[in-house]
Scaffold this active site. Structure first.
Site, PDB file in Angstrom:
ATOM      1  N   SER A 165       0.787  -1.090  -0.236  1.00 53.39           N
ATOM      2  CA  SER A 165      -0.081  -0.050   0.043  1.00 53.39           C
ATOM      3  C   SER A 165       1.177   0.887   0.025  1.00 53.39           C
ATOM      4  CB  SER A 165      -0.853  -0.091   1.531  1.00 53.39           C
ATOM      5  OG  SER A 165      -1.701   0.767   1.463  1.00 53.39           O
ATOM      6  N   TYR A 201      -1.693  -0.738  10.271  1.00 58.27           N
ATOM      7  CA  TYR A 201      -2.073  -1.353   8.747  1.00 58.27           C
ATOM      8  C   TYR A 201      -1.319  -0.530   7.861  1.00 58.27           C
ATOM      9  CZ  TYR A 201      -4.088  -1.807   3.931  1.00 58.27           C
ATOM     10  OH  TYR A 201      -4.246  -1.401   2.514  1.00 58.27           O
TER      11      TYR A 201
HETATM   12  P1  NDP Z   1     -11.278  -6.417  -0.009  1.00 52.54           P
HETATM   13  O1  NDP Z   1     -11.609  -6.306   1.113  1.00 52.54           O
HETATM   14  O2  NDP Z   1     -11.981  -5.689  -1.754  1.00 52.54           O
HETATM   15  O3  NDP Z   1     -10.995  -7.597  -0.473  1.00 52.54           O
HETATM   16  C1  NDP Z   1      -9.910  -8.391   0.359  1.00 52.54           C
HETATM   17  C2  NDP Z   1      -9.800  -9.733  -0.394  1.00 52.54           C
HETATM   18  O4  NDP Z   1      -8.849 -10.782  -0.109  1.00 52.54           O
HETATM   19  C3  NDP Z   1     -11.215 -10.782  -1.005  1.00 52.54           C
HETATM   20  O5  NDP Z   1     -11.106 -11.680  -1.726  1.00 52.54           O
HETATM   21  C4  NDP Z   1     -11.142 -11.930   0.801  1.00 52.54           C
HETATM   22  O6  NDP Z   1     -12.047 -12.597   0.412  1.00 52.54           O
HETATM   23  C5  NDP Z   1      -9.858 -11.610   0.343  1.00 52.54           C
HETATM   24  N1  NDP Z   1      -9.170 -12.106   2.385  1.00 52.54           N
HETATM   25  C6  NDP Z   1      -9.078 -11.023   3.185  1.00 52.54           C
HETATM   26  N2  NDP Z   1      -9.093 -12.265   4.073  1.00 52.54           N
HETATM   27  C7  NDP Z   1      -8.276 -12.833   3.877  1.00 52.54           C
HETATM   28  C8  NDP Z   1      -7.995 -14.177   5.343  1.00 52.54           C
HETATM   29  N3  NDP Z   1      -7.647 -14.103   6.183  1.00 52.54           N
HETATM   30  N4  NDP Z   1      -7.591 -14.829   3.546  1.00 52.54           N
HETATM   31  C9  NDP Z   1      -8.439 -15.369   2.201  1.00 52.54           C
HETATM   32  N5  NDP Z   1      -8.505 -14.460   1.748  1.00 52.54           N
HETATM   33  C10 NDP Z   1      -8.685 -13.181   2.551  1.00 52.54           C
HETATM   34  O7  NDP Z   1      -9.825  -5.439  -0.535  1.00 52.54           O
HETATM   35  P2  NDP Z   1      -9.266  -4.490  -1.346  1.00 52.54           P
HETATM   36  O8  NDP Z   1      -9.424  -5.470  -2.781  1.00 52.54           O
HETATM   37  O9  NDP Z   1      -9.417  -3.006  -1.668  1.00 52.54           O
HETATM   38  O10 NDP Z   1      -7.073  -5.120  -0.799  1.00 52.54           O
HETATM   39  C11 NDP Z   1      -6.528  -6.192  -1.167  1.00 52.54           C
HETATM   40  C12 NDP Z   1      -5.124  -5.773  -1.707  1.00 52.54           C
HETATM   41  O11 NDP Z   1      -4.685  -3.930  -1.787  1.00 52.54           O
HETATM   42  C13 NDP Z   1      -5.413  -5.728   0.454  1.00 52.54           C
HETATM   43  O12 NDP Z   1      -3.605  -6.528   0.749  1.00 52.54           O
HETATM   44  C14 NDP Z   1      -4.784  -3.943   0.407  1.00 52.54           C
HETATM   45  O13 NDP Z   1      -4.607  -3.904   1.892  1.00 52.54           O
HETATM   46  C15 NDP Z   1      -4.542  -4.274  -0.658  1.00 52.54           C
HETATM   47  N6  NDP Z   1      -4.677  -2.401  -0.712  1.00 52.54           N
HETATM   48  C16 NDP Z   1      -6.226  -2.222  -0.890  1.00 52.54           C
HETATM   49  C17 NDP Z   1      -6.809  -0.558  -0.843  1.00 52.54           C
HETATM   50  C18 NDP Z   1      -7.410  -0.303  -1.927  1.00 52.54           C
HETATM   51  O14 NDP Z   1      -7.449   1.247  -1.415  1.00 52.54           O
HETATM   52  N7  NDP Z   1      -8.659  -0.963  -1.555  1.00 52.54           N
HETATM   53  C19 NDP Z   1      -5.336   0.693  -1.292  1.00 52.54           C
HETATM   54  C20 NDP Z   1      -3.704  -0.108  -0.896  1.00 52.54           C
HETATM   55  C21 NDP Z   1      -3.896  -1.674  -0.982  1.00 52.54           C
HETATM   56  P3  NDP Z   1     -12.991 -12.806   0.940  1.00 52.54           P
HETATM   57  O15 NDP Z   1     -14.347 -12.220   0.076  1.00 52.54           O
HETATM   58  O16 NDP Z   1     -13.692 -14.533   0.858  1.00 52.54           O
HETATM   59  O17 NDP Z   1     -13.698 -12.347   1.753  1.00 52.54           O
END
Ligand code: NDP
Length: 249
Positions: A144, A158
């Site tokens: 991030s 975070y």
């Molecule tokens: P979402 O919350 O929209 O999606 C998260 C995804 O990760 C889902 O597929 C979820 O699965 C999966 N996930 C979460 N926890 C677990 C776990 N314990 N085990 C397996 N799978 C897991 O998040 P984003 O798409 O926004 O974020 C994706 C990545 O990008 C993250 O690492 C986030 O920190 C990073 N990020 C996001 C930003 C943003 O603005 N959106 C900015 C910067 C970084 P399930 O559907 O089963 O819950």
């Protein structure tokens, strides 16, 4: 080589591929010819629908329920990917959680889960996947822009988790480089997903920090990941590459 066939014959595993940025990465890698396994923790129906849609278009996909806080589950997902598709070339560590809260009330449970999902899972998956990778292997973590800049209160855990990845890829690049395997972080800024909706309460604050006054699209992050996964990116390793609309500028 056509763009469509760029990853033909490759096998990818995406940790956290059922929604948001991860789902966009799964679709992009599959559209470029890779067989793609991906994990989820709770979204069984969306995960299966995503796998089915890729299969219906002639691609190869596999949805695996595996909690990224559980070391055995992560190792099991790596093994299942190799058993199903025969090899492993690309690992994308996207699974992440965002817990925000005032310092005085921030629980140790939230701190520990943030570390387990956002950092520890990256080490475990990289260690397990690297055993199966050869020359040309690629590991890409979704970090991030908050690794470099955390401009609001309540985000210490975070920010710590994402900056931990900066050091992790420098060290792992040294471990893996002699084998022709690269490892890098992609550091998004605000991207419109369930975690950070562009129409959410936080959006105006976010827009205030950006040079380009809009949220990013998950597809824009997937495009960057696709470049790093491909053959043209073999000289990039140990890097943390920011794609954030100028959030950190
Ligand atoms: P979402 O919350 O929209 O999606 C998260 C995804 O990760 C889902 O597929 C979820 O699965 C999966 N996930 C979460 N926890 C677990 C776990 N314990 N085990 C397996 N799978 C897991 O998040 P984003 O798409 O926004 O974020 C994706 C990545 O990008 C993250 O690492 C986030 O920190 C990073 N990020 C996001 C930003 C943003 O603005 N959106 C900015 C910067 C970084 P399930 O559907 O089963 O819950």
């Amino acid at each position: 080589m056509s763009n469509q066939a760029k990853l033909s014959g490759k096998v990818a595993l995406v940790q956290g591929g059922s929604r948001g940025i991860g789902a966009a990465i799964v679709k992009r890698l599959a559209s470029e010819g890779a067989a793609v396994a991906f994990t989820y923790v709770s979204s069984q129906a969306p995960a299966q629908a995503l796998a089915d849609s890729i299969t219906a278009e002639g691609g190869k996909a596999l949805a695996i329920k595996a909690d990224s806080a559980d070391a055995d589950a992560i190792r099991g997902a790596v093994e299942q990917t190799v058993q199903t598709f025969g090899r492993l070339d690309i690992l994308v560590n996207n699974a992440g959680v965002l817990a925000l809260g005032p310092l005085a009330e921030f629980s140790l449970e939230d701190f520990d889960r943030t570390y387990a999902v956002n950092v520890r899972s990256v080490f475990i998956a990289s260690q397990a996947a690297a055993r199966h990778m050869g020359d040309g292997g690629r590991i890409i973590n979704i970090g991030s822009t908050n690794a470099d800049r955390m401009p609001f209160e309540g985000g210490a855990a975070y920010a710590m988790s994402k900056s931990a990845l900066v050091g992790l890829v420098k060290g792992l690049a040294r471990d893996l480089g002699p084998r022709g395997i690269t490892i890098n972080n992609v550091q998004p800024g605000p991207v419109d997903t369930d975690m950070n909706p562009a129409n959410g309460d936080f959006a105006d604050i976010m827009l205030g920090f950006m040079a380009v006054k809009r949220y990013g699209h998950a597809d824009e992050i997937a495009s960057f990941v696709s470049y790093l996964a491909g053959p043209e990116a073999g000289y990039i390793t140990g890097a943390s590459l920011t794609i954030d609309g100028g959030f950190g500028a």
